[in-house]
Structure formats: structure tokens, C-alpha cells
Design a protein around this motif. Sequence first.
Motif, PDB file in Angstrom:
ATOM      1  N   ASN A 106      -0.102   5.444  -8.734  1.00 52.22           N
ATOM      2  CA  ASN A 106       0.589   5.869  -7.518  1.00 52.22           C
ATOM      3  C   ASN A 106      -0.348   5.758  -6.326  1.00 52.22           C
ATOM      4  O   ASN A 106      -1.570   5.662  -6.473  1.00 52.22           O
ATOM      5  CB  ASN A 106       1.065   7.314  -7.668  1.00 52.22           C
ATOM      6  N   SER A 107       0.229   5.798  -5.144  1.00 49.22           N
ATOM      7  CA  SER A 107      -0.552   5.732  -3.896  1.00 49.22           C
ATOM      8  C   SER A 107      -1.549   4.583  -3.938  1.00 49.22           C
ATOM      9  O   SER A 107      -2.729   4.750  -3.622  1.00 49.22           O
ATOM     10  CB  SER A 107      -1.282   7.063  -3.676  1.00 49.22           C
ATOM     11  N   LEU A 108      -1.070   3.435  -4.308  1.00 51.92           N
ATOM     12  CA  LEU A 108      -1.949   2.280  -4.462  1.00 51.92           C
ATOM     13  C   LEU A 108      -2.556   1.854  -3.139  1.00 51.92           C
ATOM     14  O   LEU A 108      -1.921   1.942  -2.076  1.00 51.92           O
ATOM     15  CB  LEU A 108      -1.200   1.133  -5.105  1.00 51.92           C
ATOM     16  N   VAL A 158      -9.914   6.664  -8.716  1.00 53.62           N
ATOM     17  CA  VAL A 158      -8.480   6.727  -9.027  1.00 53.62           C
ATOM     18  C   VAL A 158      -8.009   8.133  -9.381  1.00 53.62           C
ATOM     19  O   VAL A 158      -6.812   8.342  -9.601  1.00 53.62           O
ATOM     20  CB  VAL A 158      -8.104   5.750 -10.161  1.00 53.62           C
ATOM     21  N   LYS A 159      -8.921   9.077  -9.445  1.00 54.21           N
ATOM     22  CA  LYS A 159      -8.544  10.450  -9.803  1.00 54.21           C
ATOM     23  C   LYS A 159      -7.504  10.983  -8.830  1.00 54.21           C
ATOM     24  O   LYS A 159      -7.638  10.833  -7.615  1.00 54.21           O
ATOM     25  CB  LYS A 159      -9.772  11.357  -9.797  1.00 54.21           C
ATOM     26  N   PRO A 189       0.833  -1.209   0.000  1.00 54.32           N
ATOM     27  CA  PRO A 189       0.000   0.000   0.000  1.00 54.32           C
ATOM     28  C   PRO A 189       0.868   1.259   0.000  1.00 54.32           C
ATOM     29  O   PRO A 189       1.879   1.332   0.706  1.00 54.32           O
ATOM     30  CB  PRO A 189      -0.797  -0.128   1.290  1.00 54.32           C
ATOM     31  N   GLY A 190       0.458   2.226  -0.820  1.00 52.87           N
ATOM     32  CA  GLY A 190       1.229   3.448  -0.973  1.00 52.87           C
ATOM     33  C   GLY A 190       2.267   3.384  -2.066  1.00 52.87           C
ATOM     34  O   GLY A 190       2.855   4.421  -2.427  1.00 52.87           O
ATOM     35  N   SER A 200      -0.876  -5.267  -1.270  1.00 56.44           N
ATOM     36  CA  SER A 200      -0.971  -5.929   0.026  1.00 56.44           C
ATOM     37  C   SER A 200       0.332  -5.758   0.780  1.00 56.44           C
ATOM     38  O   SER A 200       1.412  -5.699   0.184  1.00 56.44           O
ATOM     39  CB  SER A 200      -1.269  -7.408  -0.164  1.00 56.44           C
ATOM     40  N   SER A 201       0.207  -5.701   2.115  1.00 57.84           N
ATOM     41  CA  SER A 201       1.398  -5.635   2.939  1.00 57.84           C
ATOM     42  C   SER A 201       1.820  -7.026   3.402  1.00 57.84           C
ATOM     43  O   SER A 201       2.818  -7.177   4.103  1.00 57.84           O
ATOM     44  CB  SER A 201       1.144  -4.725   4.148  1.00 57.84           C
TER      45      SER A 201
END
Length: 116
Positions: A83-85, A63-64, A14-15, A115-116
Motif C-alpha cells: 500500500n501507499s506505493l 516498507v514498514k 504513487p499512493g 509512476s504517474s
Amino acid sequence: QVQLVESGGGLVQPGGSLRLSCAASGSIFSIYAMGWYRQAPGKQRELVAHITGGGTTNYADSVKGRFTISRDNAKNTVYLQMNSLKPEDTAVYYCNVEISPLDDYWGQGTQVTVSS
């Protein structure tokens, strides 16, 4: 006939960021528009981002500000910079190429897992 080859999916925290690519080849005179769609398990396929031949873009609200679609007309290639998933971005992502409003083709899909 038109062939689409996608690349760039994978596992990211994530991120993080990923960049998807989709190259079109075959009997192409011109491309009307290109886009990215995604389908998560148990959900319908949805539009993520779309770009016309003139460069007009359209994004899903979710997603904007995080995703950017672009295209290289000389290479018949469309990109999706993500980005910033977020975990909710996890899905199979499909490239779509419109040769005309009534003639389009789909890529094979590429898995994106956040996923982390």
C-alpha cells in the motif's frame, strides 16, 4: 524440485496498491520460511519482507507500515500486500521459499513500477 509461480506485479500510480502472490509446488514436505526481495536497476537485491513458519514477520525499514506479508500454509502461498506505493518501490520483486535453512528457491521475478 520446487517450482514457484509469482503474480500480481504491474504499473501503479504513487499512493496506489498492489498485491503480489507466490505459489510453491513440487517436492514440498514443509516450508521453513518465505520472503520477498526486490532489485532495482543498478542496485543489489534486498530483503523486503520475511515470514517464518510460525508467522513471525520481519520488514525492511523502508516498507514498514506500508507492506504486509502473509502466508497460506495449506496452499504453500505467500502474499505481499503493498500500500501507499512510492516511485522508489519500483523494482523486480522476487519470491524466496526456504525448505530448510540451507535449501531455498527463487521465483522468476515480477516487475512493479510506480509512476504517474
